[in-house]
Write an enzyme that holds these catalytic residues in place. Structure first.
Site, PDB file in Angstrom:
ATOM      1  CB  THR A  34      21.072  24.267  16.271  1.00  0.00           C
ATOM      2  OG1 THR A  34      20.217  23.125  16.440  1.00  0.00           O
ATOM      3  CG2 THR A  34      22.520  23.872  16.428  1.00  0.00           C
ATOM      4  CG  HIS A  49      25.256  26.164  16.581  1.00  0.00           C
ATOM      5  ND1 HIS A  49      24.439  26.602  17.599  1.00  0.00           N
ATOM      6  CD2 HIS A  49      24.839  26.813  15.475  1.00  0.00           C
ATOM      7  CE1 HIS A  49      23.576  27.466  17.107  1.00  0.00           C
ATOM      8  NE2 HIS A  49      23.801  27.618  15.833  1.00  0.00           N
TER       9      HIS A  49
END
Ligand code: CTP
EC number: 2.4.3.-
Length: 319
Positions: free
Chosen positions: A241, A293
């Site tokens: 991220t 993610h």
């Protein structure tokens, strides 16, 4: 050995949400956390084997020219041409060249920041990093105002600025950019093909209105390098991220790193609901199979580093 111990075993894809936040509980901000200088330096050294934040934070003018062809990192078959505007906005030297800061704040966008009262504390750090052009003015008490670097995924233009469909939205973005007041605007322009036009719009706006920002466009190798570092430390992230990218970069030029707004769980430590973002109504999506993610996994790694004193996570109220 020099290996940092990060326990990165995978969490279930969809964990029992009612208990999940408890598993991740962190001592209150005022507890006896102590910075571990030795470990921080060791981590900096290790990361330097994979990437150099000073270089990888941005492609420089000297290395590209207008018309050059770039393959997108996640869409290798798609290409873009380096436009005249992009070329003009590439920095000549790294915005981090020879930079060193005693303490840095990295501000994630979790709703855990709401009512934290962390604004003042965040603003005392020598270098403050924020993500995805998150608004600050209306939330200053909880998130602060100081911004030295802010990231902007191209998708933000769609999500938060209605793809600039009309003059009102263009003006809104322009005001936000003017508000940056000379800080670094970090745009991952070469990651995915979907952002092509959005990056070009923003570049054009900055040039047309002489916006006072220092643009930076991460190097083509940054993402793989960051992933490589964490994989080597047994953190099996699919795609890091923005927050984790920022931490990884910050280890190079920050002595102490303080994280705020990192809390990828729908309940806080007292089982109260937490918004995904402190400023909008986006919902939790990271547990879906489709999402690239693995935020809870990242969080686990960051928590372990917090416990070892390599960084400080604040997930509750500031004093
Ligand atoms: N974050 C978090 N918990 C949340 C929301 C965000 O820990 N509930 C952290 C993540 O590290 C994230 C960063 O804060 O990268 C910035 O948040 P956001 O703007 O939502 O980033 P994303 O768009 O989710 O991540 P990316 O930009 O990489 O897609």
């Amino acid at each position: 050995g020099a290996e940092v111990v990060i326990n990165g075993s995978s969490l279930p894809a969809v964990a029992d949400r009612s208990n999940e936040s408890l598993k991740h509980s962190i001592q209150p901000a005022s507890s006896k956390w102590r910075h571990n200088q030795t470990l921080s330096l060791r981590i900096r050294k290790q990361i330097l084997k994979f990437l150099d934040a000073e270089k990888d934070i941005s492609v420089l003018k000297g290395t590209l020219k207008p018309g050059d062809i770039i393959h997108y990192i996640f869409d290798r078959d798609s290409t873009m041409n380096v436009s005249q505007n992009l070329y003009e906005l590439l920095p000549r030297t790294s915005p981090l060249k020879n930079k060193h800061f005693q303490t840095c704040a990295i501000v994630g966008n979790s709703g855990v920041l709401l009512n934290s009262g962390c604004g003042q504390e965040i603003d005392t750090h020598s270098f403050v990093i924020r993500c995805n052009l998150a608004p600050v003015q209306e939330y200053a008490r909880d998130v602060g105002l100081k911004t030295d670097l802010v990231t902007m995924n191209p998708s933000v233009i769609q999500r938060a600025f209605e793809d600039l469909v009309n003059a009102t939205w263009r003006e809104k973005l322009l005001q936000r950019l003017h508000g940056l007041n000379g800080s670094i605007l970090w745009i991952p322009a070469f990651m995915a093909r979907g952002g092509k036009e959005r990056v070009e719009w923003v570049n054009a706006l900055i040039l047309k209105h002489h916006v006072n920002v220092r643009t930076a466009y991460p190097s083509l190798r940054l993402l793989h390098a960051v992933r490589g570092y964490w994989l080597t430390n047994k953190v099996h992230i699919k795609r890091p991220t923005t927050g984790l990218l920022m931490y990884t970069l910050a280890t190079r030029f920050c002595n102490q790193i303080y994280l705020y707004g990192f809390w990828p769980f729908p309940l806080d430590q007292n089982q109260n609901p937490v918004k995904y973002h402190y400023y909008d109504s986006l919902k939790y999506g990271y547990t879906s199979q489709a999402s690239p993610h693995t935020m809870p996994l990242e969080f686990k790694a960051l928590k372990s580093l917090h416990e070892q004193g390599a960084l400080k996570l604040t997930v509750g109220q500031c004093d």
